[in-house]
Scaffold this active site. Sequence first.
Site, mmCIF file in Angstrom:
data_model
loop_
_atom_site.group_PDB
_atom_site.id
_atom_site.type_symbol
_atom_site.label_atom_id
_atom_site.label_comp_id
_atom_site.label_asym_id
_atom_site.label_seq_id
_atom_site.Cartn_x
_atom_site.Cartn_y
_atom_site.Cartn_z
ATOM 1 N N ARG A 1 -1.069 0.292 -4.314
ATOM 2 C CA ARG A 1 -1.032 1.612 -3.885
ATOM 3 C C ARG A 1 -2.168 3.055 -3.252
ATOM 4 N NH1 ARG A 1 4.688 4.695 -5.786
ATOM 5 N NH2 ARG A 1 4.758 6.304 -3.997
ATOM 6 N N HIS B 1 14.865 8.177 0.324
ATOM 7 C CA HIS B 1 13.757 8.464 1.541
ATOM 8 C C HIS B 1 14.055 6.982 2.484
ATOM 9 C CE1 HIS B 1 10.456 10.078 3.031
ATOM 10 N NE2 HIS B 1 10.075 9.281 3.719
ATOM 11 N N GLU C 1 10.763 1.417 5.911
ATOM 12 C CA GLU C 1 11.560 1.643 6.078
ATOM 13 C C GLU C 1 12.277 0.693 6.965
ATOM 14 O OE1 GLU C 1 9.475 4.308 8.862
ATOM 15 O OE2 GLU C 1 9.974 4.179 6.906
ATOM 16 N N PRO D 1 0.875 -1.477 -0.168
ATOM 17 C CA PRO D 1 0.081 -0.296 -0.333
ATOM 18 C C PRO D 1 0.623 0.961 -0.026
ATOM 19 C CG PRO D 1 -0.029 -1.076 2.174
ATOM 20 C CD PRO D 1 0.983 -2.413 1.526
#
Length: 631
Positions: free
Chosen positions: A584, A326, A302, A297
């Site tokens: 997403r 990022h 991270e 999604p």
Amino acid sequence: MLFQRTLLLTAAFGSVAFMTASAVAAAPAAAVSPVLMTADAADPHSFARPREARVTHVDLDLRFDFAARQVSGTATLDIDRRPGARAIVLDSDGYQVTTVTDAATGKPLGFAFGAKDQNLGRPLTIQLAAATRKVRIAYSASNAAALQWLTPQQTAGKRQPFLFSQGEAILNRSWIPTQDSPGIRQTWSARINVPIELTAVMSGLRSDEVNVTNGGRRTYEFHMDKPVAPYLIAIAIGDLKFQPLGPRTGVWAEPATLPAAAKELEDTEKMVATAERLFGPYRWGRYDMIVLPPSFPFGGMENPTLTFLTPTFIAGDKSLVSLIAHELAHSWSGNLATNATWADFWLNEGTTTYATSRIVEAIYGKRVADQQIALGIDSLDGELKAQAAPDTRLAIDLKGRNPDDGMTDIAYEKGAAFLRVLEKEVGRARFDPFLRKWFADHAFQPVTSAMFVAAVRRDLVRGNPALERRLQLDRWVYQPGLPANAVPADAQAFAEVDAAVAAHARGTLPTATWARWTTDERLRFLNRLPRQQTRASLDALDRAFGLNAIGNDEVRFAWLSLAVANRYDAAVPALDAFLKAQGRRKFVRPLLLALNKDQSWGRPIALRLYPQARALYHPLVTGELDKLFGA
């Protein structure tokens, strides 16, 4: 986590031989970080009472059953308890407990679930014997909100089923019995039993496989010896292969996806080295990634040692791989120094968004970074208008609310804008060492807004009243809106594109320049066009640039957003294909909500498409949409 805009980057370098996780020289195990006891560190999104008893280590021994879509086994928890504490309170949201025992003696311990909260789940209270320091919980989870089970047809290879987890913000309590609060950091280990044809990976270093096949199954072992926030425990299971990218970097993906993914990600080792020069040593051993099926999604998540990625970043030209910058930056901001509560989510994402632009600038140049900052300011302007004033504060009040309510561009872009003010006022020669010191001082620890403001005053302001007035620290962190001292975007960053937008109003299309424009420049052009367009104008745009068939998902989303806003029937087949090809949330949710607003034209389209596409979407996506369009 990245679910916002994506940056444009281009570069390449060669890959080198793979080094297995067991061969990495592991850093010394970090001491378990203490729980902050300040009022602003009290987590309203956890039932835990860490002042009385807290989890310090989680040991999982789990079996994943794809036919039943169930995980079952044990979680053994190490506990730090104050003298006299008679119970420990965990978070739960759907898992079923069979027994709880003292892991040292094997004696049963009493336990009970409390009343359900619509946002938080239920507390699980376990009674402790006088000497209990470790409890073992036998449990199972069949409908865990953090886990998405995919059929073979929902994967790239169409051969094997797939499973992945998404724990942020408070979903891991649906499949892991622990204290699910970012301020209660824990080390962990796991033994994961899966069908022999599948591979398991987790957000920790993988030990040697236990090649014992029992009924056609295999067990994998993992460990994380550094205390992490519980939402960072992550797993993926599927038909997976690995390709190295450098001495400490590599990518996992389905075989059908791996070659394109590895090509797209070949700058990763360079990014790690650049980030270390900016922010200090990389403290996690390896930096690997996994490209998940399109149901994932978010843009990225991270998870330490194993960033989870959407396949929508694979554009074939490396134009969207700033996603990696990022997620990599989170290895310092978010994973190393983590918001103690979700009220201070900006400490994770705002700092990371700022750090991303610094990595981009160092590798790809100031112009690219300036364009990214300008796009971020555009996003922030829109978010400031969309959100209620109290929710435009960095330190947001989320009591009685779902923590996902705070995951907006305020945290990402206002947080980054705040750091750019600090950089401008004191200069990089002072700000860069400050940021490195912040990460080093708070490595593997929870942090709060008050701690960050205090550090700025101590290490940067140093009693200078004029600087204190210029920075407006409390205004930035605790007040709504955007302070007047925000650093504006570079007016020249998109000068050519903005001129093309103006020319479009006069009937001229940038046909000569579109081909050489970067993804960011194309996004700026499409997003800056007036939202009201004629059918003839949209026809002209599609003919000139092939927008209904464009392969870059970021550009495709910008185009479809414009098309939906104008009831452009010619784009409906492209919209249909897009919503059925990926899950997403950044793309799916705005398009379906925009369709729903148009009751006569758009909602019938959404009612037709959503049931056909829903199976592809993660519960984080379907929760809100089910209420609008039915399950």
